[in-house]
Each structure stands twice: as structure tokens, then as C-alpha cells.
Design an enzyme around this catalytic site. Structure first.
Site, mmCIF file in Angstrom:
data_model
loop_
_atom_site.group_PDB
_atom_site.id
_atom_site.type_symbol
_atom_site.label_atom_id
_atom_site.label_comp_id
_atom_site.label_asym_id
_atom_site.label_seq_id
_atom_site.Cartn_x
_atom_site.Cartn_y
_atom_site.Cartn_z
ATOM 1 C CG HIS A 17 -1.983 0.997 1.249
ATOM 2 N ND1 HIS A 17 -3.169 0.925 1.929
ATOM 3 C CD2 HIS A 17 -1.992 2.340 0.704
ATOM 4 C CE1 HIS A 17 -3.919 2.184 1.757
ATOM 5 N NE2 HIS A 17 -3.170 3.039 0.963
ATOM 6 C CG HIS A 19 -1.152 6.289 -2.443
ATOM 7 N ND1 HIS A 19 -2.575 6.205 -3.065
ATOM 8 C CD2 HIS A 19 -1.430 6.083 -1.221
ATOM 9 C CE1 HIS A 19 -3.409 5.832 -2.300
ATOM 10 N NE2 HIS A 19 -2.975 5.418 -1.106
ATOM 11 C CG HIS A 197 -7.536 3.519 -0.595
ATOM 12 N ND1 HIS A 197 -6.895 2.717 -1.551
ATOM 13 C CD2 HIS A 197 -6.777 4.112 0.130
ATOM 14 C CE1 HIS A 197 -5.683 3.422 -1.471
ATOM 15 N NE2 HIS A 197 -5.521 4.054 -0.201
ATOM 16 C CD GLU A 200 -7.526 6.426 4.485
ATOM 17 O OE1 GLU A 200 -8.116 6.642 3.490
ATOM 18 O OE2 GLU A 200 -6.481 7.144 4.840
ATOM 19 C CG ASP A 278 -1.628 5.695 2.998
ATOM 20 O OD1 ASP A 278 -1.719 5.412 1.553
ATOM 21 O OD2 ASP A 278 -2.517 6.143 3.690
ATOM 22 C CG ASP A 279 0.005 9.007 0.730
ATOM 23 O OD1 ASP A 279 -0.001 8.964 -0.421
ATOM 24 O OD2 ASP A 279 -1.031 8.663 1.434
#
Ligand code: ADE
Ligand code: ZN
Length: 330
Positions: A17, A19, A197, A200, A278-279
Site C-alpha cells: 500500500h 502511493h 481503499h 479508512e 501509504d504516503d
């Protein structure tokens, strides 16, 4: 040095996961803004970083999409991805499955082909130079309508050799997965795998919808599942992977602090979870930091850490033989 932390750092891991636009570090953001002559509303890196003080998913996405605007040329997407693969080498990620958001680029006039080629070529180079394996997942932006997703799916078809799956991201609440039933059906018919997603910030109903309407193979996040015991039972029984992102959940205030995160409870119940970043450029850390901070906050045992890392390979889109090879090394 603590034995468990040493183990986390040294162990091969898979990331599922991530981005790619969320790996845009402030330094590279400024460099690309200058190179492409793009004005950004921050004077310097310190000022930009001080804006990374999010209250929820929406407040993050505003800054995230603004940051992505410095990505214009194929070389920019290559440089972005190359920076991330170097982090993979540093953190012993041996396999990564990365998201990209083509609509956020195409809708501001950037050509789809250059986006995918920049990302793909960096991943290929990493494979040749240090053996990193990878898969690319194209996400649809759920705050846009399904017709826009169908258009981008059409553009992706000529790159079917480079894209293995489609996903669903962006603002969750108010954008239920069932809104994208047709585009996911078409993607499956064309041979793409699917993820989304869900749960969340949004309710457990969205996880049900992702499973029932979009036929996903994995749920991204899924941390809201405990609000529905029947759903938890299904996720356990079918061992449906949940790609949990601890530092992201703290930065976006899904949980107040890591000590309150439910990932240990998920593990105790037998859910198929693994940890991801994630980010990372926005949330304060790459994969090892997610593992190490979670281990410390929740006092995870070595056995629990091993289970999570094994799950990262089990839940990946690698073939069975490759999964077993990595798992035998944990
Ligand atoms: N896009 C980038 N990061 C995201 C996240 N955590 N949730 C939804 N959409 C995203
Ligand atoms: Zn995400």
C-alpha cells in the site's frame, strides 16, 4: 540494539500500500517546481513541511494533489519512482506493489503514456540493478464520477503489460464503492486484479461493498471493520488481506496515537494484516519506521512481527513459488 528492531530492519519485506505520488519528498518537490517553472505557495521547505499538519483525509488530499502538480515530464515520474526504490533498498523491501493516480495527472494535461513509462522504467532499472520486484496498480479517484474512471481505464488498456490491478482511492466518505461497480466489472473482464481503499475513515458498509460489488482481492486500510462483527468474521474466515498503514492513520487522526491503534487486536483475532507506509513523504516515515514505531507502541513480540512480514508476502500478487521462497527466509 533491541533484537526485534534489528530483525525488522534486516528482514526482507513486501510493501502493498504505497502511493507513488505520496513519496514526493519536499526537497524533490522544490527541485521539480524549479525545473518545470511551476509556482508553489510556499517560500521554502520548512514552510511547506509546516503545512503537513492534517486533521483528516480531506485536509491531506488537498496538499497531496497540490504537490503532484510539479510532476510534468516522464523524467519527473522516473525521478520520483527512483527515489522511492532507493528507500526500498535501504529498508529491505524486496517486493513492492505501488499505486498511481493517472486522473490527477491527465486531468491537468499530462499525457498518460509518459506517466506510466516514467514509473515503469524506474521500477525496471531497480529490478536489474538490485533485484527489486514490483507490480503497478492504477487507482481511480472516487471523488470523480464513474465515467471519468471508465475513460482512464480505456487509456490503460494499451499498458496492460505494465499494470496488474486497479484500485480506488481519494475522499472516502460520501463516495461508496458501489458507485464504481461497472468500471471494476469491466476491469476484471479485461484481466486486471482489483483492490480498493475502504474503511479508512468510512463505515464497514464500504468494506462490504468493495467485497460484494467490486470483487476486490484486498482491502486497503480496513481499520473500521470492528464496527461490524459479522464483517470481521468474514474477513478472518476468508483471510482477506487488509493493508494497514499505522503512521498514516495517526497523521490523518483515524487514531489519536499509535498506542490506540487496533492493529494488534487485528492480529490477535487472526485477520490477515501487514504494515505499509501509504504516503511516506507526508506521514513521517517509510516502511521500517511503520514497523518499528508500531512494535514499540504496542509491544509486538518477535513472533507477531514475523507473522506480519510473512503476511506481506502471502497477501501480495507474487506467484505461489516466489511467495514461498521469501517466506522461507523470514
Ligand atoms: N490517496 C493517497 N493517499 C490516500 C489515502 N490514505 N486514502 C485515500 N486516498 C489516498
Ligand atoms: Zn492509501
Amino acid at each position: 540494539m533491541n533484537e526485534i528492531i534489528e530483525f525488522i530492519k534486516k528482514s526482507p519485506k513486501a510493501e502493498l500500500h504505497l502511493h507513488i505520488e505520496g513519496t514526493l519528498e519536499p526537497e524533490l518537490l522544490f527541485k521539480l517546481a524549479k525545473r518545470n517553472n511551476i509556482k508553489i505557495p510556499y517560500l521554502n521547505i520548512a514552510e511547506l513541511k509546516s503545512a503537513y499538519n492534517f486533521t483528516d483525509l480531506e485536509s491531506f488530499l488537498n496538499i497531496f494533489y497540490q504537490g503532484s502538480k510539479v510532476l510534468i515530464k516522464e523524467q519527473d515520474f522516473f525521478d520520483l519512482t527512483w527515489s522511492y526504490v532507493l528507500k526500498c533498498r535501504e529498508d529491505n523491501i524486496v517486493h513492492t506493489e505501488i499505486f498511481f493516480d493517472p486522473q490527477s495527472h491527465v486531468n491537468r494535461g499530462v499525457n498518460f503514456n509518459l506517466v506510466i513509462n516514467g514509473i515503469y522504467n524506474a521500477l525496471e532499472k531497480a529490478n536489474k540493478e538490485f533485484g527489486l520486484t514490483s507490480k503497478i496498480i492504477m487507482c481511480f479517484l472516487r471523488h470523480l464520477d464513474e465515467s471519468s474512471a471508465l475513460e482512464i481505464l480505456d487509456q490503460a488498456l494499451i499498458h496492460k503489460d505494465k499494470i496488474v490491478a486497479v484500485g480506488l482511492d481519494s475522499s472516502e466518505i460520501g463516495h461508496p464503492p458501489r458507485k464504481f461497480e461497472r468500471v471494476f466489472k469491466k476491469a476484471i473482464e479485461k484481466g486486471f486484479l482489483t483492490v480498493a481503499h475502504a474503511g479508512e475513515e468510512g463505515p464497514p458498509e464500504y468494506i462490504w461493498e468493495a467485497l460484494n460489488f467490486l470483487k476486490v482481492r484486498r482491502i486497503d486500510h480496513g481499520v473500521q471493520c470492528f464496527k461490524d462483527e459479522q464483517l470481521v468474521q468474514k474477513l478472518i474466515k476468508e483471510q482477506i488481506p487488509l493493508t494497514v498503514c499505522p503512521l498514516s492513520n495517526i497523521k490523518l487522526r483515524v487514531f489519536n496515537k499509535l498506542q490506540d491503534h487496533n492493529l494488534k487486536k487485528m492480529l490477535d483475532r487472526g485477520l490477515m494484516i501487514m504494515l505499509n507506509s501509504d504516503d511516506p513523504a507526508y506521514f513521517g516515515g517509510y516502511i521500517n519506521k511503520n514497523y518499528i514505531e508500531s512494535q514499540k507502541a504496542l509491544n509486538l513480540s518477535l513472533k507477531e512481527v514475523k507473522t506480519i512480514i510473512i503476511n506481506s508476502f502471502k497477501s501480495s500478487f507474487l506467484d505461489q513459488k516466489k511467495k514461498e521462497e521469501w517466506i522461507s527466509q523470514i
